[in-house]
Scaffold this motif. Structure first.
Motif, PDB file in Angstrom:
ATOM      1  N   HIS A 145       0.639  -1.055  -0.220  1.00  0.00           N
ATOM      2  CA  HIS A 145       0.188  -0.025  -0.188  1.00  0.00           C
ATOM      3  C   HIS A 145       0.810   1.222  -0.403  1.00  0.00           C
ATOM      4  CE1 HIS A 145      -3.047  -2.952   0.769  1.00  0.00           C
ATOM      5  NE2 HIS A 145      -2.647  -3.436   2.065  1.00  0.00           N
ATOM      6  N   SER A 146       0.515   2.317  -0.727  1.00  0.00           N
ATOM      7  CA  SER A 146       1.000   3.530  -0.567  1.00  0.00           C
ATOM      8  C   SER A 146       0.483   4.245  -0.261  1.00  0.00           C
ATOM      9  CB  SER A 146       2.003   3.466  -2.129  1.00  0.00           C
ATOM     10  OG  SER A 146       2.447   4.848  -2.092  1.00  0.00           O
ATOM     11  N   THR A 147       0.973   5.867   0.070  1.00  0.00           N
ATOM     12  CA  THR A 147       0.505   6.753   1.003  1.00  0.00           C
ATOM     13  C   THR A 147       1.406   7.766   0.506  1.00  0.00           C
ATOM     14  OG1 THR A 147      -0.434   5.428   3.057  1.00  0.00           O
ATOM     15  CG2 THR A 147      -0.885   8.147   2.785  1.00  0.00           C
ATOM     16  N   SER A 148       0.878   9.021   0.037  1.00  0.00           N
ATOM     17  CA  SER A 148       1.505  10.252  -0.394  1.00  0.00           C
ATOM     18  C   SER A 148       0.733  11.911   0.592  1.00  0.00           C
ATOM     19  CB  SER A 148       1.928  10.384  -2.028  1.00  0.00           C
ATOM     20  OG  SER A 148       2.121   9.621  -2.772  1.00  0.00           O
ATOM     21  N   VAL A 149       1.568  12.068   1.159  1.00  0.00           N
ATOM     22  CA  VAL A 149       1.795  13.284   1.510  1.00  0.00           C
ATOM     23  C   VAL A 149       2.785  14.403   1.278  1.00  0.00           C
ATOM     24  CG1 VAL A 149       0.316  12.016   3.721  1.00  0.00           C
ATOM     25  CG2 VAL A 149       2.631  12.890   4.128  1.00  0.00           C
ATOM     26  N   ALA A 150       1.614  16.124   1.253  1.00  0.00           N
ATOM     27  CA  ALA A 150       3.097  16.948   0.633  1.00  0.00           C
ATOM     28  C   ALA A 150       3.803  17.115   1.948  1.00  0.00           C
ATOM     29  CB  ALA A 150       2.312  18.019   0.951  1.00  0.00           C
ATOM     30  N   LEU A 151       5.206  17.449   1.893  1.00  0.00           N
ATOM     31  CA  LEU A 151       6.445  17.441   2.625  1.00  0.00           C
ATOM     32  C   LEU A 151       6.768  18.264   2.809  1.00  0.00           C
ATOM     33  CD1 LEU A 151       8.247  15.548   3.878  1.00  0.00           C
ATOM     34  CD2 LEU A 151       9.882  15.979   2.361  1.00  0.00           C
ATOM     35  N   GLU A 152       6.571  19.037   4.244  1.00  0.00           N
ATOM     36  CA  GLU A 152       7.093  20.496   4.062  1.00  0.00           C
ATOM     37  C   GLU A 152       8.267  20.411   4.889  1.00  0.00           C
ATOM     38  OE1 GLU A 152       2.641  22.240   4.355  1.00  0.00           O
ATOM     39  OE2 GLU A 152       4.144  22.233   6.395  1.00  0.00           O
ATOM     40  N   ASN A 153       9.076  21.858   4.742  1.00  0.00           N
ATOM     41  CA  ASN A 153      10.617  21.404   5.405  1.00  0.00           C
ATOM     42  C   ASN A 153      10.386  23.085   6.536  1.00  0.00           C
ATOM     43  OD1 ASN A 153      12.926  20.803   6.716  1.00  0.00           O
ATOM     44  ND2 ASN A 153      13.976  21.479   4.897  1.00  0.00           N
ATOM     45  N   PRO A 154       9.483  22.650   7.839  1.00  0.00           N
ATOM     46  CA  PRO A 154       9.385  23.469   8.529  1.00  0.00           C
ATOM     47  C   PRO A 154      10.509  24.210   8.860  1.00  0.00           C
ATOM     48  CG  PRO A 154       8.661  22.001   9.617  1.00  0.00           C
ATOM     49  CD  PRO A 154       9.005  22.187   8.055  1.00  0.00           C
ATOM     50  N   ASN A 155      11.826  23.455   9.444  1.00  0.00           N
ATOM     51  CA  ASN A 155      12.737  23.998   9.750  1.00  0.00           C
ATOM     52  C   ASN A 155      14.177  24.574   8.804  1.00  0.00           C
ATOM     53  OD1 ASN A 155      12.292  23.426  12.774  1.00  0.00           O
ATOM     54  ND2 ASN A 155      12.294  20.875  12.190  1.00  0.00           N
ATOM     55  N   SER A 156      14.211  24.393   7.551  1.00  0.00           N
ATOM     56  CA  SER A 156      14.175  25.259   6.851  1.00  0.00           C
ATOM     57  C   SER A 156      15.314  26.419   7.387  1.00  0.00           C
ATOM     58  CB  SER A 156      13.843  25.102   4.903  1.00  0.00           C
ATOM     59  OG  SER A 156      13.152  25.575   4.825  1.00  0.00           O
ATOM     60  N   ASP A 157      14.176  27.106   7.205  1.00  0.00           N
ATOM     61  CA  ASP A 157      15.007  28.566   8.052  1.00  0.00           C
ATOM     62  C   ASP A 157      16.054  28.657   8.979  1.00  0.00           C
ATOM     63  OD1 ASP A 157      13.552  30.110   5.568  1.00  0.00           O
ATOM     64  OD2 ASP A 157      11.605  30.628   6.042  1.00  0.00           O
ATOM     65  N   HIS A 158      15.204  27.636  10.152  1.00  0.00           N
ATOM     66  CA  HIS A 158      15.635  27.656  11.037  1.00  0.00           C
ATOM     67  C   HIS A 158      17.243  27.404  11.333  1.00  0.00           C
ATOM     68  CE1 HIS A 158      15.519  26.845  16.315  1.00  0.00           C
ATOM     69  NE2 HIS A 158      16.986  26.930  15.693  1.00  0.00           N
ATOM     70  N   MET A 159      17.398  25.837  10.377  1.00  0.00           N
ATOM     71  CA  MET A 159      18.511  25.612  10.359  1.00  0.00           C
ATOM     72  C   MET A 159      19.725  26.582   9.658  1.00  0.00           C
ATOM     73  SD  MET A 159      17.842  21.901   8.971  1.00  0.00           S
ATOM     74  CE  MET A 159      19.337  21.997   8.143  1.00  0.00           C
ATOM     75  N   GLU A 160      18.973  27.117   8.367  1.00  0.00           N
ATOM     76  CA  GLU A 160      19.973  28.641   7.461  1.00  0.00           C
ATOM     77  C   GLU A 160      20.351  29.788   8.493  1.00  0.00           C
ATOM     78  OE1 GLU A 160      18.601  32.040   4.094  1.00  0.00           O
ATOM     79  OE2 GLU A 160      17.905  30.034   4.108  1.00  0.00           O
ATOM     80  N   ILE A 161      19.304  30.001   9.439  1.00  0.00           N
ATOM     81  CA  ILE A 161      19.990  31.357  10.493  1.00  0.00           C
ATOM     82  C   ILE A 161      20.967  30.328  11.506  1.00  0.00           C
ATOM     83  CG2 ILE A 161      17.932  30.600  12.200  1.00  0.00           C
ATOM     84  CD1 ILE A 161      19.579  34.251  10.547  1.00  0.00           C
ATOM     85  N   GLU A 162      21.053  29.089  11.772  1.00  0.00           N
ATOM     86  CA  GLU A 162      21.301  28.712  12.437  1.00  0.00           C
ATOM     87  C   GLU A 162      23.020  28.798  12.041  1.00  0.00           C
ATOM     88  OE1 GLU A 162      20.837  24.955  14.512  1.00  0.00           O
ATOM     89  OE2 GLU A 162      19.319  25.337  15.473  1.00  0.00           O
TER      90      GLU A 162
END
Length: 245
Positions: free
Chosen positions: A105-122
């Motif tokens: 069985h396969s399930t697809s969901v939208a993948l967001e990256n909420p920590n990208s800005d956090h990682m960029e500022i770090e």
């Protein structure tokens, strides 16, 4: 009436098997529901631990497939093999394929990256020699946070994510109604000098003031926008960075 009697007998038998006896119908119902939830959670956990076969993550134009064999006892729990597949893809998608005796069985969901800005500022903070990065608050800006006449950002202590961003001497200074001069980097990495203070309103609240109005105007911050405020140390001095979410 006969069907009701038979139903009660079946319930009594079920309760007996569960090791429970009570004449209170409400208590009986609550405990039955709790027991059934526990059984369902155990069953779900058991199924998840034995059926996960493949995790395919697509993000940023690439897709990676991570294989995991639940029958392989030579690997550590939760470990996976190296990505076995990469291909171009326009959308960020995560697919989770569960294999069992009934098929795949396969399930697809939208993948967001909420920590990208956090990682960029770090990364930026470390590039200028900063350390001890901590998330202080994630906040939806209020009308008063953006008003020119107010000129301050309120940081209610009840919303602070990490209270360890202050050193003890700094806490004492703020508690004595003194201000602390801090360097603040805006969303465009421009540096401003602000003052951190502590006010007693309904609850204890921190505030960034002095040049906050300039930061708001320069970056076009408005009510209902969401920001993150991170603290860090630069040569042991307390600094902040503001990031748009």
């Amino acid at each position: 009436m006969e069907s009701i009697r038979m139903g009660r007998m079946k319930i009594a038998k079920l309760l007996s098997l569960m090791g429970f006896h009570d004449d209170d119908p409400d208590a009986t119902t609550q405990i039955m529901r709790q027991r059934l939830r526990e059984i369902e959670e155990r069953t779900t956990a058991a199924n998840c631990s034995t059926t996960t076969r493949k995790l395919k993550i697509k993000f940023g134009g690439k897709a990676s497939v991570i294989q995991e064999d639940p029958t392989n006892h030579d690997t550590e729990p939760g470990s996976s093999s190296l990505p076995s597949e990469n291909r171009d893809n326009e959308d960020g998608v995560m697919e989770l394929n569960n294999g069992d005796n009934m098929g795949t069985h396969s399930t697809s969901v939208a993948l967001e990256n909420p920590n990208s800005d956090h990682m960029e500022i770090e990364d930026f903070i470390r590039s200028i020699g900063g350390s001890e990065v901590k998330l202080v608050i994630e906040k939806m800006l209020t009308k008063s946070d953006c008003e020119k006449s107010q000129g301050r950002l309120l940081i209610p202590t009840l919303q602070v994510k990490n209270h360890g961003f202050l050193w003890m001497d700094e806490e004492d200074k703020l508690g004595n109604k003194e201000s602390i001069s801090v360097e603040v980097f805006d969303p465009e990495r421009r540096k401003l000098t602000l003052n951190l203070v502590q006010w007693k309103m309904t609850k204890k609240t921190y505030a960034l003031k002095t040049n906050w109005k300039k930061l708001v105007i320069t970056n076009g911050l408005k009510e209902s926008m969401v920001i993150r405020v991170l603290s860090f140390r630069l040569h042991q001095k307390l600094c902040f960075a503001v990031v748009r979410v």
